[in-house]
Design a protein around this motif. Structure first.
Motif, PDB file in Angstrom:
ATOM      1  N   ARG A   1      18.821 -22.945  95.066  1.00  8.97           N
ATOM      2  CA  ARG A   1      19.561 -23.415  96.234  1.00  8.97           C
ATOM      3  C   ARG A   1      20.816 -24.163  95.796  1.00  8.97           C
ATOM      4  O   ARG A   1      21.857 -24.079  96.440  1.00  8.97           O
ATOM      5  CB  ARG A   1      18.648 -24.314  97.067  1.00  8.97           C
ATOM      6  CG  ARG A   1      19.257 -24.805  98.383  1.00  8.97           C
ATOM      7  CD  ARG A   1      18.189 -25.554  99.161  1.00  8.97           C
ATOM      8  NE  ARG A   1      18.719 -25.980 100.450  1.00  8.97           N
ATOM      9  CZ  ARG A   1      19.335 -27.148 100.641  1.00  8.97           C
ATOM     10  NH1 ARG A   1      19.497 -27.968  99.633  1.00  8.97           N
ATOM     11  NH2 ARG A   1      19.783 -27.486 101.836  1.00  8.97           N
ATOM     12  N   ASP A   2      20.725 -24.900  94.670  1.00  6.89           N
ATOM     13  CA  ASP A   2      21.880 -25.638  94.164  1.00  6.89           C
ATOM     14  C   ASP A   2      23.040 -24.711  93.836  1.00  6.89           C
ATOM     15  O   ASP A   2      24.208 -25.075  93.994  1.00  6.89           O
ATOM     16  CB  ASP A   2      21.507 -26.426  92.900  1.00  6.89           C
ATOM     17  CG  ASP A   2      20.592 -27.592  93.216  1.00  6.89           C
ATOM     18  OD1 ASP A   2      20.533 -27.974  94.398  1.00  6.89           O
ATOM     19  OD2 ASP A   2      19.949 -28.103  92.298  1.00  6.89           O
TER      20      ASP A   2
ATOM     21  N   PRO B   1      25.360 -28.493 106.466  1.00  2.52           N
ATOM     22  CA  PRO B   1      25.120 -29.124 105.162  1.00  2.52           C
ATOM     23  C   PRO B   1      25.684 -30.534 105.106  1.00  2.52           C
ATOM     24  O   PRO B   1      26.757 -30.804 105.646  1.00  2.52           O
ATOM     25  CB  PRO B   1      25.849 -28.198 104.178  1.00  2.52           C
ATOM     26  CG  PRO B   1      25.926 -26.879 104.879  1.00  2.52           C
ATOM     27  CD  PRO B   1      26.073 -27.203 106.335  1.00  2.52           C
TER      28      PRO B   1
ATOM     29  N   GLU C   1      18.144 -34.026 102.139  1.00  4.84           N
ATOM     30  CA  GLU C   1      18.826 -33.260 103.182  1.00  4.84           C
ATOM     31  C   GLU C   1      17.859 -32.310 103.877  1.00  4.84           C
ATOM     32  O   GLU C   1      17.799 -32.242 105.109  1.00  4.84           O
ATOM     33  CB  GLU C   1      19.976 -32.482 102.555  1.00  4.84           C
ATOM     34  CG  GLU C   1      20.721 -31.564 103.512  1.00  4.84           C
ATOM     35  CD  GLU C   1      21.831 -30.790 102.825  1.00  4.84           C
ATOM     36  OE1 GLU C   1      22.204 -29.710 103.325  1.00  4.84           O
ATOM     37  OE2 GLU C   1      22.343 -31.262 101.778  1.00  4.84           O
TER      38      GLU C   1
ATOM     39  N   LEU D   1      14.629 -24.943  94.601  1.00  4.29           N
ATOM     40  CA  LEU D   1      15.647 -25.984  94.718  1.00  4.29           C
ATOM     41  C   LEU D   1      16.821 -25.692  93.798  1.00  4.29           C
ATOM     42  O   LEU D   1      17.978 -25.843  94.174  1.00  4.29           O
ATOM     43  CB  LEU D   1      15.050 -27.350  94.363  1.00  4.29           C
ATOM     44  CG  LEU D   1      14.233 -28.067  95.434  1.00  4.29           C
ATOM     45  CD1 LEU D   1      13.749 -29.398  94.886  1.00  4.29           C
ATOM     46  CD2 LEU D   1      15.019 -28.274  96.709  1.00  4.29           C
TER      47      LEU D   1
ATOM     48  N   ASN E   1      19.289 -32.666  97.669  1.00  2.00           N
ATOM     49  CA  ASN E   1      18.847 -31.468  98.383  1.00  2.00           C
ATOM     50  C   ASN E   1      17.524 -31.717  99.097  1.00  2.00           C
ATOM     51  O   ASN E   1      17.313 -31.272 100.234  1.00  2.00           O
ATOM     52  CB  ASN E   1      18.690 -30.305  97.410  1.00  2.00           C
ATOM     53  CG  ASN E   1      20.025 -29.791  96.897  1.00  2.00           C
ATOM     54  OD1 ASN E   1      21.062 -30.016  97.513  1.00  2.00           O
ATOM     55  ND2 ASN E   1      20.005 -29.117  95.765  1.00  2.00           N
TER      56      ASN E   1
ATOM     57  N   ASP F   1      21.242 -34.078  92.135  1.00  2.00           N
ATOM     58  CA  ASP F   1      21.494 -33.014  93.102  1.00  2.00           C
ATOM     59  C   ASP F   1      20.193 -32.524  93.728  1.00  2.00           C
ATOM     60  O   ASP F   1      20.132 -32.251  94.929  1.00  2.00           O
ATOM     61  CB  ASP F   1      22.221 -31.843  92.433  1.00  2.00           C
ATOM     62  CG  ASP F   1      23.694 -32.139  92.191  1.00  2.00           C
ATOM     63  OD1 ASP F   1      24.268 -32.915  92.976  1.00  2.00           O
ATOM     64  OD2 ASP F   1      24.252 -31.597  91.225  1.00  2.00           O
TER      65      ASP F   1
ATOM     66  N   ARG G   1      22.638 -22.121 101.840  1.00  2.00           N
ATOM     67  CA  ARG G   1      21.449 -22.778 101.301  1.00  2.00           C
ATOM     68  C   ARG G   1      20.281 -22.618 102.250  1.00  2.00           C
ATOM     69  O   ARG G   1      20.420 -22.790 103.451  1.00  2.00           O
ATOM     70  CB  ARG G   1      21.717 -24.265 101.087  1.00  2.00           C
ATOM     71  CG  ARG G   1      22.714 -24.574  99.995  1.00  2.00           C
ATOM     72  CD  ARG G   1      22.948 -26.068  99.939  1.00  2.00           C
ATOM     73  NE  ARG G   1      23.986 -26.403  98.981  1.00  2.00           N
ATOM     74  CZ  ARG G   1      24.521 -27.613  98.867  1.00  2.00           C
ATOM     75  NH1 ARG G   1      24.115 -28.584  99.660  1.00  2.00           N
ATOM     76  NH2 ARG G   1      25.456 -27.845  97.981  1.00  2.00           N
TER      77      ARG G   1
END
Length: 212
Positions: free
Chosen positions: A9-10, A152, A113, A6, A110, A106, A17
């Motif tokens: 990915r940020d 996204p 999402e 994660l 993530n 965040d 991503r």
């Protein structure tokens, strides 16, 4: 490893991503099913004068598990009895509820999402006949679901969102039924719909709400 993915990915550009739910939280069978109060349980409790204890969700238990295991989720029936400020309030429903420790806003966005995109992508790939049926019989745009599964999600602060709503309300006074736009107000469904459909053209996270 999951939380590290994660965080990695940020740092990646939005269009690069990787979905955060590439791996399940835990292998199936890790936990036994957590029993919930069924309608029959409640009826029996009422007949026997026992006090039924209904819960909004398994959040309390899940938070304890997450503190030890970093990430867990529950899926089951939930009950609510408090007053609601929305017409979309349900008294009883089923809810998928992840609990993640050692993360930030965040990371949570993530996760949300990736969860939504993973579920939509799975349904589109494994339920083609059902999607074709819904496309014929319901007001369902399958193509928009495909976009949702791959695009996204946008992110905007509450302050910026209110500023855009105020500009639109001033430009088109009849745009919103609730047209008195000011900082500190609760966003109405029509405001959220306008931001998602007209401004960002897709799901959007509105963050940094004022403290109540």
């Amino acid at each position: 490893p999951y939380l590290k993915s994660l965080m990695d990915r940020d740092q990646a550009p939005a269009d690069q991503r990787s979905p955060p739910l590439e791996k399940p939280f835990f292998p199936s069978g890790t936990f036994k099913e957590d029993p919930k109060a069924s309608a029959e349980d409640v009826e029996h409790a009422a007949r026997t004068s026992a006090m039924p204890h209904l819960t909004v969700s398994s959040q309390l238990e899940a938070e304890i598990y997450a503190s030890a295991l970093s990430r867990v989720y529950t899926f089951g029936p939930c009950f609510r009895a408090e007053n609601s400020r929305t017409t979309r309030h349900l008294a009883e429903f089923w809810m998928l509820e992840p609990e993640v420790a050692f993360t930030d806003l965040d990371g949570l966005m993530n996760l949300a999402e990736g969860c939504v995109q993973h579920m939509v992508a799975t349904v589109l790939s494994k339920c083609e006949d059902e999607m074709a049926f819904f496309a014929k019989t319901q007001d369902l745009d399958v193509e928009s679901l495909s976009v949702l599964a791959n695009k996204p999600f946008s992110r905007v602060s509450y302050t910026d969102a209110v500023a855009q709503l105020a500009e639109e309300s001033e430009r088109s006074p009849d745009r919103f039924e609730f047209n008195e736009i000011e900082w500190g107000m609760d966003l109405q469904s029509e405001h959220e719909r306008w931001l998602a459909e007209d401004v960002f053209e897709g799901p959007v996270f509105v963050t940094d709400y004022p403290a109540s």
